[in-house]
Design a protein around this motif. Structure first.
Motif, PDB file in Angstrom:
ATOM      1  N   UNK A  97      39.775  41.166  37.044  1.00  0.00           N
ATOM      2  CA  UNK A  97      39.435  42.283  37.930  1.00  0.00           C
ATOM      3  C   UNK A  97      39.098  43.530  37.126  1.00  0.00           C
ATOM      4  N   UNK A  98      39.858  43.795  36.078  1.00  0.00           N
ATOM      5  CA  UNK A  98      39.584  44.961  35.232  1.00  0.00           C
ATOM      6  C   UNK A  98      38.204  44.862  34.599  1.00  0.00           C
ATOM      7  N   UNK A  99      37.874  43.679  34.091  1.00  0.00           N
ATOM      8  CA  UNK A  99      36.569  43.500  33.453  1.00  0.00           C
ATOM      9  C   UNK A  99      35.427  43.590  34.462  1.00  0.00           C
ATOM     10  N   UNK A 100      35.626  43.062  35.668  1.00  0.00           N
ATOM     11  CA  UNK A 100      34.562  43.103  36.672  1.00  0.00           C
ATOM     12  C   UNK A 100      34.311  44.524  37.170  1.00  0.00           C
ATOM     13  N   UNK A 278      32.160  33.506  33.692  1.00  0.00           N
ATOM     14  CA  UNK A 278      32.469  33.514  32.265  1.00  0.00           C
ATOM     15  C   UNK A 278      33.865  34.039  31.969  1.00  0.00           C
ATOM     16  N   UNK A 279      34.610  34.425  33.017  1.00  0.00           N
ATOM     17  CA  UNK A 279      35.910  35.052  32.819  1.00  0.00           C
ATOM     18  C   UNK A 279      37.033  34.114  33.233  1.00  0.00           C
ATOM     19  N   UNK A 288      36.086  42.791  43.077  1.00  0.00           N
ATOM     20  CA  UNK A 288      36.225  44.072  42.388  1.00  0.00           C
ATOM     21  C   UNK A 288      34.888  44.626  41.949  1.00  0.00           C
ATOM     22  N   UNK A 289      34.015  43.746  41.456  1.00  0.00           N
ATOM     23  CA  UNK A 289      32.672  44.172  41.062  1.00  0.00           C
ATOM     24  C   UNK A 289      31.876  44.663  42.267  1.00  0.00           C
ATOM     25  N   UNK A 305      39.306  48.518  43.818  1.00  0.00           N
ATOM     26  CA  UNK A 305      40.687  48.217  44.170  1.00  0.00           C
ATOM     27  C   UNK A 305      40.839  47.947  45.664  1.00  0.00           C
ATOM     28  N   UNK A 306      40.120  48.724  46.494  1.00  0.00           N
ATOM     29  CA  UNK A 306      40.156  48.461  47.940  1.00  0.00           C
ATOM     30  C   UNK A 306      39.664  47.051  48.235  1.00  0.00           C
ATOM     31  N   UNK A 307      38.540  46.689  47.631  1.00  0.00           N
ATOM     32  CA  UNK A 307      37.969  45.357  47.867  1.00  0.00           C
ATOM     33  C   UNK A 307      38.914  44.256  47.396  1.00  0.00           C
ATOM     34  N   UNK A 308      39.492  44.418  46.218  1.00  0.00           N
ATOM     35  CA  UNK A 308      40.394  43.399  45.689  1.00  0.00           C
ATOM     36  C   UNK A 308      41.627  43.223  46.569  1.00  0.00           C
TER      37      UNK A 308
END
Length: 402
Positions: A97-100, A278-279, A288-289, A305-308
């Motif tokens: 999630x952080x990377x996206x 790829x993750x 998240x993206x 964050x809302x989406x996740x």
């Protein structure tokens, strides 16, 4: 380790660290994740027995949502209560999630610096991943003439009648046809090692009430308040509540909700979906993206964050709410038939999505068919990991189209 042997109590911190390891190393998509979980939590840590793990797999394939994340939440719930379920979700989801979310911020600058060829490579790889998922799901969920016919009918119907309403109607129809045509007796199984419910019946009823209440209330509250954040949460919550069949099926549902409303353009949407292959960690981190990139509500980190949270919340509520009742429900032939019907229709839903939007927006020239075939061979025949295929095609097409 013997699962029945005495051992120290597992804390939410223990659960978080165990699932953070999975979030950093579990490449390969939902099926691979379940294999990693078995090795880590059944064989190595002894947190759950083989039979109890199989019972959890059955439950999480019955529910809508991301199966691997739900299995993780259920293991965390069993070990450390609700805090353990949240810790499992956080640890498994956080790295991807952080990377996206970061990719959502960097993608425009990367396109300017590197050109658009690498995005085309991501889209080709994403199309191959969806094709592979379709083949694998059809083998298990659309076997036999009745299920195959339901899958083909759903695919044709959803190509003709597109939209979120048509998709929901197809899923409901699949459940009804399965209820009528696919009732099957429960096979032999070991019942003496069933997972004891980690929550009481009252808490389960509250969780199920919240699940249904939020599904109905969020769109109404968003409409009455005209609050973009609530509107964003409503879309992702509805998607998380209706995704039968695992992570890849989130593609057509989100595409109808996000791209059709012009909240995000098709190329960016598919590029993000290609990158998430790829993750490590759950495919649902793609939310998240999308949340960070869309143009309707809060963007950036807040939107992501809302989406996740919104897309994973239905899974958490369902795991908490259904687990105490699962042992009785799974033995009912009507429930097994309805599940089989929904599974068959999900194959058709993914097939329709493969055609539109994936292939229609990815294939731009005849040579793209050859690239797609090559990517599929690398995935299905050579068994290369998806992350390697995604990165390889992004680099290769970026160089060719630079």
């Amino acid at each position: 380790m013997d699962a029945a042997a005495p051992r120290k109590a597992v804390t939410p911190v223990d659960v978080f660290l165990a699932f953070l390891k999975q979030g950093l190393t579990a490449f390969g998509g939902p099926v691979a994740h379940l294999g990693y979980f078995r090795r880590e939590f059944v064989e190595r840590r002894g947190w759950i027995s083989e039979a109890a793990y199989a019972d959890l797999l059955a439950l999480c394939h019955f529910l809508p949502g991301p199966a691997s994340s739900q299995v993780g939440m259920a293991i965390g719930l069993r070990q450390a209560g609700l805090a353990g379920a949240l810790a499992a979700f956080a640890g498994f989801t956080l790295p991807a999630a952080t990377l996206m979310i970061a990719f959502a911020a960097l993608a425009p600058q990367m396109e300017l610096a590197l050109g658009s060829g690498w995005i085309h490579g991501l889209k080709i790889a994403a199309a191959a991943v969806v094709l592979q998922a379709l083949v694998q799901m059809a083998r298990s969920l659309a076997r036999g003439p009745v299920r195959a016919g339901m899958a083909i009918g759903a695919a044709v119907g959803l190509v003709v009648a597109q939209g979120a309403v048509a998709q929901v109607a197809a899923i409901l129809a699949g459940g009804a046809f399965g209820f009528a045509l696919l009732r099957e007796p429960l096979g032999d199984e070991s019942a003496d090692d069933a997972l004891p419910p980690p929550v009481d019946t009252g808490s389960a009823v509250i969780a199920l009430t919240l699940f249904a209440g939020l599904l109905l209330a969020l769109p109404l509250l968003a409409l009455l308040s005209q609050n973009p954040g609530l509107g964003l949460a409503a879309v992702f919550y509805r998607t998380g509540a209706l995704v039968f069949g695992g992570g890849h099926v989130v593609l057509p549902l989100l595409e109808r909700e996000i791209v059709d409303r012009a909240w995000l353009d098709q190329d960016t949407f598919l590029a993000g979906y290609g990158l998430v292959q790829a993750l490590p960690g759950p495919l649902f981190s793609f939310a998240g993206f999308v949340g960070a990139s869309q143009r309707f509500g809060p963007t950036g980190v807040v939107g992501g964050l809302i989406a996740l949270f919104a897309i994973f919340l239905p899974s958490l509520l369902l795991v908490v709410g259904v687990l105490p009742f699962w042992d009785r429900l799974k033995r009912e032939p009507w429930a097994r038939g309805a599940l089989a019907g929904v599974g068959a229709v999900v194959v058709g839903l993914l097939g329709a999505a493969l055609w539109d939007p994936v292939l229609l927006t990815t294939i731009e020239r005849p040579s793209d068919w050859a690239l797609l075939a090559a990517a599929f061979v690398f995935l299905q025949v050579a068994r290369l990991p998806p992350w390697l295929v995604v990165i390889g095609f992004a680099v290769a097409t970026g160089a060719m189209l630079a």
